[in-house]
Design a protein around this motif. Structure first.
Motif, PDB file in Angstrom:
ATOM      1  N   ASP A  17       0.568  -1.485   0.088  1.00  0.00           N
ATOM      2  CA  ASP A  17       0.462   0.126  -0.042  1.00  0.00           C
ATOM      3  C   ASP A  17       0.839   0.960  -0.418  1.00  0.00           C
ATOM      4  OD1 ASP A  17      -1.930  -1.493   0.430  1.00  0.00           O
ATOM      5  OD2 ASP A  17      -3.043  -1.487   2.049  1.00  0.00           O
ATOM      6  N   SER A  18       1.777   1.346   1.066  1.00  0.00           N
ATOM      7  CA  SER A  18       2.844   2.592   1.219  1.00  0.00           C
ATOM      8  C   SER A  18       3.390   2.807  -0.435  1.00  0.00           C
ATOM      9  CB  SER A  18       3.908   2.207   1.606  1.00  0.00           C
ATOM     10  OG  SER A  18       3.721   1.553   2.740  1.00  0.00           O
ATOM     11  N   LEU A  19       3.573   1.648  -0.640  1.00  0.00           N
ATOM     12  CA  LEU A  19       4.721   2.020  -2.201  1.00  0.00           C
ATOM     13  C   LEU A  19       3.741   1.799  -3.924  1.00  0.00           C
ATOM     14  CD1 LEU A  19       7.108   1.301  -3.955  1.00  0.00           C
ATOM     15  CD2 LEU A  19       6.705  -0.755  -4.640  1.00  0.00           C
ATOM     16  N   THR A  20       2.770   1.323  -3.374  1.00  0.00           N
ATOM     17  CA  THR A  20       1.761   1.394  -4.528  1.00  0.00           C
ATOM     18  C   THR A  20       1.253   2.856  -4.458  1.00  0.00           C
ATOM     19  OG1 THR A  20       0.855  -0.420  -4.793  1.00  0.00           O
ATOM     20  CG2 THR A  20      -0.510   1.066  -5.832  1.00  0.00           C
ATOM     21  N   ASN A  21       0.724   3.859  -3.662  1.00  0.00           N
ATOM     22  CA  ASN A  21       0.149   4.719  -3.143  1.00  0.00           C
ATOM     23  C   ASN A  21       1.206   6.643  -3.278  1.00  0.00           C
ATOM     24  OD1 ASN A  21      -2.191   3.792  -2.136  1.00  0.00           O
ATOM     25  ND2 ASN A  21      -1.830   3.689  -0.221  1.00  0.00           N
ATOM     26  N   TRP A  22       2.076   5.823  -2.811  1.00  0.00           N
ATOM     27  CA  TRP A  22       2.960   6.490  -3.392  1.00  0.00           C
ATOM     28  C   TRP A  22       3.591   7.103  -4.816  1.00  0.00           C
ATOM     29  CZ3 TRP A  22       8.187   5.991  -5.484  1.00  0.00           C
ATOM     30  CH2 TRP A  22       9.078   6.960  -5.629  1.00  0.00           C
ATOM     31  N   ALA A  23       3.850   5.541  -5.414  1.00  0.00           N
ATOM     32  CA  ALA A  23       3.868   5.930  -6.836  1.00  0.00           C
ATOM     33  C   ALA A  23       2.487   6.471  -7.374  1.00  0.00           C
ATOM     34  CB  ALA A  23       3.802   4.576  -7.757  1.00  0.00           C
ATOM     35  N   ARG A  24       1.123   6.604  -6.869  1.00  0.00           N
ATOM     36  CA  ARG A  24       0.056   7.371  -7.382  1.00  0.00           C
ATOM     37  C   ARG A  24       0.189   8.485  -7.572  1.00  0.00           C
ATOM     38  NH1 ARG A  24      -4.314   2.707  -6.108  1.00  0.00           N
ATOM     39  NH2 ARG A  24      -3.939   0.952  -7.608  1.00  0.00           N
ATOM     40  N   SER A  25       0.273   8.686  -6.028  1.00  0.00           N
ATOM     41  CA  SER A  25       0.569  10.070  -5.178  1.00  0.00           C
ATOM     42  C   SER A  25       1.485  11.087  -6.774  1.00  0.00           C
ATOM     43  CB  SER A  25       0.343  10.528  -4.115  1.00  0.00           C
ATOM     44  OG  SER A  25       1.931   9.962  -3.965  1.00  0.00           O
ATOM     45  N   ASN A  26       2.803  10.374  -6.991  1.00  0.00           N
ATOM     46  CA  ASN A  26       3.648  10.664  -7.494  1.00  0.00           C
ATOM     47  C   ASN A  26       3.315  11.220  -8.520  1.00  0.00           C
ATOM     48  OD1 ASN A  26       5.134  12.601  -5.265  1.00  0.00           O
ATOM     49  ND2 ASN A  26       5.937  10.685  -4.547  1.00  0.00           N
ATOM     50  N   ALA A  27       2.057  10.361  -9.765  1.00  0.00           N
ATOM     51  CA  ALA A  27       2.392  10.343 -10.919  1.00  0.00           C
ATOM     52  C   ALA A  27       0.433  10.628 -11.315  1.00  0.00           C
ATOM     53  CB  ALA A  27       2.307   9.013 -11.398  1.00  0.00           C
ATOM     54  N   ALA A  28       0.396  11.470 -10.117  1.00  0.00           N
ATOM     55  CA  ALA A  28      -1.758  12.182 -10.573  1.00  0.00           C
ATOM     56  C   ALA A  28      -0.969  12.689 -11.663  1.00  0.00           C
ATOM     57  CB  ALA A  28      -1.943  12.604  -9.206  1.00  0.00           C
ATOM     58  N   ASP A  93      -9.967   3.311 -12.496  1.00  0.00           N
ATOM     59  CA  ASP A  93     -10.153   3.787 -11.238  1.00  0.00           C
ATOM     60  C   ASP A  93      -8.659   3.332 -10.282  1.00  0.00           C
ATOM     61  OD1 ASP A  93     -12.982   4.381 -10.138  1.00  0.00           O
ATOM     62  OD2 ASP A  93     -13.727   2.451 -10.700  1.00  0.00           O
ATOM     63  N   PRO A  94      -8.024   4.214  -9.370  1.00  0.00           N
ATOM     64  CA  PRO A  94      -9.256   4.841  -8.315  1.00  0.00           C
ATOM     65  C   PRO A  94      -8.620   6.321  -9.259  1.00  0.00           C
ATOM     66  CG  PRO A  94      -7.388   4.390  -7.681  1.00  0.00           C
ATOM     67  CD  PRO A  94      -7.404   3.506  -9.082  1.00  0.00           C
ATOM     68  N   LYS A  95      -9.700   6.956  -8.956  1.00  0.00           N
ATOM     69  CA  LYS A  95      -9.886   8.483  -9.848  1.00  0.00           C
ATOM     70  C   LYS A  95      -9.867   9.905  -8.457  1.00  0.00           C
ATOM     71  CE  LYS A  95     -14.132   6.874 -12.015  1.00  0.00           C
ATOM     72  NZ  LYS A  95     -14.660   7.007 -12.576  1.00  0.00           N
ATOM     73  N   TRP A  96     -10.092  11.200  -9.078  1.00  0.00           N
ATOM     74  CA  TRP A  96      -9.790  12.002  -7.720  1.00  0.00           C
ATOM     75  C   TRP A  96     -11.008  13.217  -8.641  1.00  0.00           C
ATOM     76  CZ3 TRP A  96      -6.051   8.700  -8.201  1.00  0.00           C
ATOM     77  CH2 TRP A  96      -6.214   7.632  -6.816  1.00  0.00           C
ATOM     78  N   CYS A  97     -10.923  14.585  -8.317  1.00  0.00           N
ATOM     79  CA  CYS A  97     -11.488  15.260  -8.615  1.00  0.00           C
ATOM     80  C   CYS A  97     -11.990  16.965  -7.912  1.00  0.00           C
ATOM     81  CB  CYS A  97     -13.320  15.330  -9.023  1.00  0.00           C
ATOM     82  SG  CYS A  97     -14.111  16.619  -9.475  1.00  0.00           S
ATOM     83  N   ILE A  98     -10.779  17.483  -8.676  1.00  0.00           N
ATOM     84  CA  ILE A  98     -10.980  18.872  -8.216  1.00  0.00           C
ATOM     85  C   ILE A  98     -11.792  20.074  -8.670  1.00  0.00           C
ATOM     86  CG2 ILE A  98      -9.634  21.046  -8.268  1.00  0.00           C
ATOM     87  CD1 ILE A  98      -6.782  18.874  -8.370  1.00  0.00           C
ATOM     88  N   ALA A  99     -12.698  20.998  -7.541  1.00  0.00           N
ATOM     89  CA  ALA A  99     -13.221  22.016  -8.706  1.00  0.00           C
ATOM     90  C   ALA A  99     -12.691  23.030  -8.544  1.00  0.00           C
ATOM     91  CB  ALA A  99     -14.807  21.547  -7.582  1.00  0.00           C
ATOM     92  N   MET A 100     -12.562  23.654  -9.676  1.00  0.00           N
ATOM     93  CA  MET A 100     -11.920  24.722  -9.594  1.00  0.00           C
ATOM     94  C   MET A 100     -12.431  26.132  -9.607  1.00  0.00           C
ATOM     95  SD  MET A 100      -7.985  25.912 -11.938  1.00  0.00           S
ATOM     96  CE  MET A 100      -8.222  26.853 -12.025  1.00  0.00           C
ATOM     97  N   GLY A 101     -12.433  26.639  -8.850  1.00  0.00           N
ATOM     98  CA  GLY A 101     -13.023  28.179  -8.619  1.00  0.00           C
ATOM     99  C   GLY A 101     -14.606  27.747  -8.178  1.00  0.00           C
ATOM    100  N   HIS A 141      -2.025  24.060  -4.345  1.00  0.00           N
ATOM    101  CA  HIS A 141      -2.275  23.559  -3.021  1.00  0.00           C
ATOM    102  C   HIS A 141      -3.987  22.485  -3.064  1.00  0.00           C
ATOM    103  CE1 HIS A 141      -2.570  23.579   1.346  1.00  0.00           C
ATOM    104  NE2 HIS A 141      -4.117  23.407   1.133  1.00  0.00           N
ATOM    105  N   ALA A 142      -4.519  22.052  -4.375  1.00  0.00           N
ATOM    106  CA  ALA A 142      -5.481  21.415  -4.017  1.00  0.00           C
ATOM    107  C   ALA A 142      -4.999  19.677  -4.606  1.00  0.00           C
ATOM    108  CB  ALA A 142      -6.568  21.675  -4.862  1.00  0.00           C
ATOM    109  N   LEU A 143      -4.339  20.137  -5.473  1.00  0.00           N
ATOM    110  CA  LEU A 143      -2.917  19.161  -5.892  1.00  0.00           C
ATOM    111  C   LEU A 143      -2.140  18.331  -4.690  1.00  0.00           C
ATOM    112  CD1 LEU A 143      -2.421  17.344  -8.569  1.00  0.00           C
ATOM    113  CD2 LEU A 143      -0.677  18.472  -8.707  1.00  0.00           C
ATOM    114  N   MET A 144      -1.691  19.609  -4.328  1.00  0.00           N
ATOM    115  CA  MET A 144      -0.984  18.431  -3.166  1.00  0.00           C
ATOM    116  C   MET A 144      -1.790  17.842  -1.815  1.00  0.00           C
ATOM    117  SD  MET A 144       2.237  21.159  -2.270  1.00  0.00           S
ATOM    118  CE  MET A 144       1.317  22.262  -2.443  1.00  0.00           C
ATOM    119  N   LYS A 145      -2.883  18.301  -1.821  1.00  0.00           N
ATOM    120  CA  LYS A 145      -3.994  18.248  -1.089  1.00  0.00           C
ATOM    121  C   LYS A 145      -4.734  16.358  -1.698  1.00  0.00           C
ATOM    122  CE  LYS A 145      -7.534  20.531   0.457  1.00  0.00           C
ATOM    123  NZ  LYS A 145      -8.585  20.791   0.739  1.00  0.00           N
ATOM    124  N   ILE A 146      -5.019  16.264  -2.988  1.00  0.00           N
ATOM    125  CA  ILE A 146      -5.527  14.683  -3.699  1.00  0.00           C
ATOM    126  C   ILE A 146      -3.961  14.060  -3.245  1.00  0.00           C
ATOM    127  CG2 ILE A 146      -5.550  14.016  -5.462  1.00  0.00           C
ATOM    128  CD1 ILE A 146      -7.847  15.404  -4.781  1.00  0.00           C
TER     129      ILE A 146
END
Length: 160
Positions: A17-28, A93-101, A141-146
């Protein structure tokens, strides 16, 4: 019995999990949905001044099958909401969404029958960026929160 009994339940899953989540978070990779004036600020976010490459998000993918994060920038009318939802459903999946503005988050100043009062009415939004239009560093900042959400909340066991 073996190494599993010595290390306890879930040791290998936790490490994967830690390895996969690190890779996913740094390649969003973002899927830009530039619908109004916020799209100009989203273009500035992708430029060299704000350097989204240091977060692994320099690759703006216009194909939903190659992206992880959808950035909805601008006000959404009801006709466009169906197309955005179709693109969202095509993203893997997995996917995330940012509402900008303000318009993507709450409908903004457009209080009329043709404008959706927030894209969270038809999409699961993970991060909101306030402002009209928001600055590109607010989108960073929103990307860092994601990225933090990906690192802490997602598990490989959910991918099955």
């Amino acid at each position: 019995m073996g190494i599993e009994s010595a290390l306890g339940d879930g040791y290998f899953t936790t490490q994967i999990d830690s390895l996969t989540n690190w890779a996913r978070s740094n390649a969003a990779w973002p899927m830009p949905m530039g619908l109004a004036c916020c799209a100009i600020e989203m273009m500035a976010f992708a430029g060299p001044k704000y350097d989204a490459a240091r977060f692994g998000s320099e690759v703006m993918r216009f194909s939903p099958r190659q992206s992880d994060v959808m950035i909805v920038a601008g006000w959404v009318n009801y006709k466009m909401a169906h197309a955005i939802r179709r693109i969202w459903d095509q993203m893997p999946d997995p996917k995330w969404c940012i509402a900008m503005g303000a318009c993507a988050s709450t409908g903004g100043m457009h209080r009329c029958y043709g404008v959706v009062q927030g894209c969270d009415n038809f999409l699961p939004v993970d991060a909101y960026v306030s402002g009209c239009p928001p600055r590109p560093d607010a989108l960073l900042h929103a990307l860092m929160k994601i990225q933090d959400k990906i690192r802490t909340e997602h598990s490989v066991m959910l991918d099955t």
